[in-house]
Design a protein around this motif. Sequence first.
Motif, mmCIF file in Angstrom:
data_model
loop_
_atom_site.group_PDB
_atom_site.id
_atom_site.type_symbol
_atom_site.label_atom_id
_atom_site.label_comp_id
_atom_site.label_asym_id
_atom_site.label_seq_id
_atom_site.Cartn_x
_atom_site.Cartn_y
_atom_site.Cartn_z
ATOM 1 N N SER A 94 5.144 -3.671 -4.040
ATOM 2 C CA SER A 94 4.586 -3.414 -2.710
ATOM 3 C C SER A 94 3.217 -2.771 -2.852
ATOM 4 O O SER A 94 2.871 -2.241 -3.907
ATOM 5 N N SER B 196 3.686 0.180 4.090
ATOM 6 C CA SER B 196 3.744 -0.605 2.866
ATOM 7 C C SER B 196 3.965 -2.080 3.190
ATOM 8 O O SER B 196 4.583 -2.419 4.200
ATOM 9 N N GLN C 294 5.395 -5.544 1.377
ATOM 10 C CA GLN C 294 6.142 -6.111 0.255
ATOM 11 C C GLN C 294 5.540 -7.459 -0.146
ATOM 12 O O GLN C 294 4.909 -8.138 0.665
#
Length: 90
Positions: A2, A15, A17
């Motif tokens: 990530s 974040s 991914q």
Amino acid sequence: MSHQVVLRPQNIVFSVQQGQTVLEAALNQNIVFPHRCQVGACAACLCRIESGQVSYQLEPLLTEKEKEQGWMFSCLAYAESDLVITFSDE
């Protein structure tokens, strides 16, 4: 894997991914992020990269000048590094 995204000037951090667009990541984390079509046609999610790199599976319709200025379609952009982004054109 990530990557971290900082949305300025609010300094909201989220974040992203691998395999997820910047917009998908923001929405999945309940971050208010302008969008409409989610396919790169409306330009509502257009934002500017202050630092970091993105890639696209389908290249967005940006002019060379817009690319040089760091503009990206968050609905099509995959983070290739940590990012700092803004909706400001300054």
